[in-house]
Design an enzyme around this catalytic site. Structure first.
Site, PDB file in Angstrom:
ATOM      1  CD  GLU A 431      -1.218   2.182   2.710  1.00 33.79           C
ATOM      2  OE1 GLU A 431      -0.485   1.276   3.477  1.00 33.79           O
ATOM      3  OE2 GLU A 431      -1.378   3.176   2.869  1.00 33.79           O
ATOM      4  CG  ASP A 506      -0.399   2.759  10.353  1.00 33.63           C
ATOM      5  OD1 ASP A 506      -1.056   1.891   9.673  1.00 33.63           O
ATOM      6  OD2 ASP A 506      -0.220   3.774  10.061  1.00 33.63           O
ATOM      7  CG  ASP A 508      -4.889   4.619   7.987  1.00 33.36           C
ATOM      8  OD1 ASP A 508      -5.895   4.471   8.514  1.00 33.36           O
ATOM      9  OD2 ASP A 508      -4.000   5.804   7.972  1.00 33.36           O
TER      10      ASP A 508
END
Ligand code: 0RA
Length: 640
Positions: A431, A506, A508
């Site tokens: 990502e 984390d 996200d």
């Protein structure tokens, strides 16, 4: 046989458990440790199923001690002829004593997970049992893996009945940790409370200054479970009524099998079918679930044809059409269950398929005939699902035409590997642009491909099929993996045998992980079942010491390293906020290089757990989220 000879045999039996604990409880990590508690609880639940126990309390105490108490009849205390020992000593020292000891017509149950209380004893530093029955308080104690410390004796009088088991797991066996987790046990108790209506289950945690407690008791049983699951997922029931039945049947071998089912449609596009046998969640399904789906398919299609919702020239509904928006709980009780599958969570008894199919079929048909208005709403929903499926099929064919297998049509976001051998090839799903850049530059080009995702992945639980297949990121994933999707997914065609999800450590990052797992679960399930999907575990910390880099993957590793290198308090270290902070070489060394990286294979229970964590993190409910973050801040690596 003389008592002493028997005694030696007993110790040899328990010693075998201590030598190979994995064979009895799966592993000696977190799951195995908690398995001990499940085993003792199961014995008490058995007593509840027999109709003699209404309340079970689990107490977590200081020093990793746990107590499980119930208000049943109390474990029998009289002497078992075959062993010359009291019944309680027999069950706690003889392997597989479960169900085998018939004494004056009663059965000493071995717990539904089937390994028996003796295994818990064998793996405990000490274990004691208080039994309240016949006007007395009886007491027996074992130490060091089941050696008798105190034969059964009366230590007082009492007018209550019940059993209180207390034990301390053995640190020499559970070397990783002997600490029980409140949330894990409380979730288990809640599930048992849903599955066994009116049974009251309580957990009390008195390990800290502030006691914590939770109690679960549901009059409506699995009906309330359905409502709970809908609420968790923020779903709106299509009709208020649940289709519910509880029926017992006798099979060819004269075994009594009970079938309890509840189901309700909601307005969403996803489905959740949970099946259980003897209170064990059969994650991999099995014959009971097959029987249920057979009945669903048969009865809905017959009804739709009969009532002319499906015209003669129209195709039957598929089970996927019928499942859309359905939440169902199927819970059966079987005296002799056979479990199969990778994780032994698939019911194998073949006679069960027909029994469930007949019972559910009759009940479902009855519901449709008696409630024509509700039936109409349900069938209309299925008609919509079927129409959407045909439209999605069309959209998917477009995606597939674009994909082919030639490199020219592979998405631009994909940096493919040179190898054409899927067994050697790995796909990293990364990502973010900067992390994607580092991964592309650092990778081994021969065998490692990198697909960069831009922003968030679509939540496939909340979107319609048409929407899903039009989504660019999803399209790229399907094309890159190259094995089709959904019912057309052919795991033999995947272009990479390792599909590795690599995200920041984390909130996200875990969000993206869950969205991707949900996607694989719904649309490429075989890839998970066959063990092709992995999660990368990038390090959290870097410590530079005498010009050498040390990476730590969690807080305890960091603490251990500080000790090992004798670092002073305040010695600087770097905390990676995201993958993008690592340069290409760092990222390769720590997270991609097969000889040094840490990746974990995704299993079906990970998918379930991810689903649970996700709902807590992303749900509207602020209280459970706060609680979760407070309890798990260290485990989940959450940045707040
Ligand atoms: C078999 C017979 C009887 C009680 C139990 C088992 C029993 C076992 C456990 C394990 C944990 N709690 C339990 N409570 C009861 C009693 C038979 C009788 O009284 O006639």
């Amino acid at each position: 046989m003389k008592y002493t000879a028997k005694n030696i045999q007993v110790l040899e039996g328990l010693e075998a458990v201590r030598k190979r604990p994995g064979m009895y409880i799966g592993n000696t990590s977190f799951a195995g440790l908690h398995h001990l508690v499940w085993e003792i609880i199961d014995n008490a639940v058995d007593e509840a199923l027999a109709g003699f126990c209404s309340e079970i309390i689990v107490t977590l105490k200081k020093d990793d001690v746990v107590t499980i108490s119930d208000n049943g009849r109390g474990i029998p205390t009289d002497i078992v002829e075959k062993t010359g020992l009291s019944a309680v000593e027999t069950v706690y020292t003889l392997l597989h004593a479960g169900g085998k000891f018939d004494n004056d017509g009663y059965k000493i149950s071995g717990g539904l997970h089937g390994v028996g209380a003796s295994v818990v004893n064998a793996l405990s530093e000490w274990l004691e049992v208080n039994i309240f029955r016949d006007g007395y308080n009886f007491y027996i104690k074992f130490h060091d893996g089941g050696k008798i410390a105190n034969h059964l004796e009366k230590i007082g009088i009492s007018d209550k009945t019940g059993t209180v088991v207390t034990f301390k797991p053995d640190k020499n066996i559970f070397t990783e940790s002997t600490k029980f987790d409140f949330k894990t046990i409380s979730n288990h108790l809640q599930e048992l409370a849903f599955l066994n209506k009116n049974l009251k289950l309580t957990i009390i945690d008195i390990r800290d200054y502030e006691n914590k407690t939770e109690t679960f008791c549901y009059k409506g049983g699995i009906k309330e479970y359905i409502a709970f699951l809908e609420k968790e997922k923020n779903e709106t029931p299509l009709i208020q009524q649940q289709i519910y039945c509880e029926v017992s049947a006798i099979d060819d071998k004269k075994q009594n099998i009970s079938v309890e089912l509840s189901m309700r449609y909601n307005t969403s596009y996803s489905s959740k079918i949970l099946s259980f046998c003897n209170n064990i969640h059969t994650l991999e399904g099995g014959t009971h679930e097959e029987g249920f789906k057979l009945a669903l398919n048969r009865v809905i299609n017959n009804y739709a044809r009969d009532k002319n919702f499906l015209k003669e020239n129209e195709e039957k509904f598929t089970i996927d059409d019928i499942k859309e928006g359905l939440t169902a709980i199927l819970s059966i009780k079987h005296p002799n269950p056979q479990y199969e599958g990778q994780t032994k969570t698939k019911l194998g008894n073949s006679e069960v398929r027909k029994i469930v199919s007949v019972i559910v079929g009759e009940q479902l048909e009855k519901f449709l005939l008696e409630n024509p208005q509700e039936a109409k709403i349900i069938i209309n929903k299925i008609i919509n699902a079927s129409a959407a499926r045909l439209a999605a099929k069309h959209a998917r064919e477009l995606t597939r035409q674009k994909s082919g297998l030639n490199v020219a049509t592979l998405p631009g976001k994909l940096a493919d590997c040179q190898s054409n051998n899927p067994e050697k090839s790995e796909l990293f799903i990364v990502e973010g642009r900067s992390a994607g850049g580092s991964a592309k530059n650092g990778r081994n080009r021969e065998t490692q491909a990198v697909l960069t995702l831009r922003g968030k992945v679509l939540n496939v639980e909340k979107a319609s099929k048409q929407h899903i297949f039009k989504n660019a990121e999803i399209g790229n994933l399907i094309t890159a993996i190259g094995a089709g999707v959904e019912n057309d997914f052919d795991v033999a065609k995947i272009r990479y045998h390792k599909i590795i999800i690599m995200t920041d450590a984390d909130i996200d990052g875990s969000h993206i992980q869950v969205l991707l797992l949900t996607f694989f679960f719904r649309f490429m399930k075989e890839a998970i079942l066959k063990g092709h999907v992995y999660i990368a575990n990038p390090p959290l910390y870097k410590v530079v010491f005498r010009q050498k880099d040390f990476y730590c993957y969690n807080d305890s590793e960091l603490e251990a390293l500080k000790k090992e290198l004798s670092l002073k308090t305040g010695y600087p270290y770097q905390r990676f906020k995201g993958l993008g902070e690592m340069d290409a070489d760092q990222l390769f060394d720590t997270s991609m290089n097969p000889s040094t990286r840490k990746i974990s294979r995704v299993t079906m229970s990970d998918v379930e757990e991810a689903d649970r964590v996700f709902r807590i993190l992303m749900g509207e409910d602020v209280v459970p989220r706060k609680e979760f973050i407070n309890n798990n801040a260290d485990i989940a690596n959450i940045d707040i």
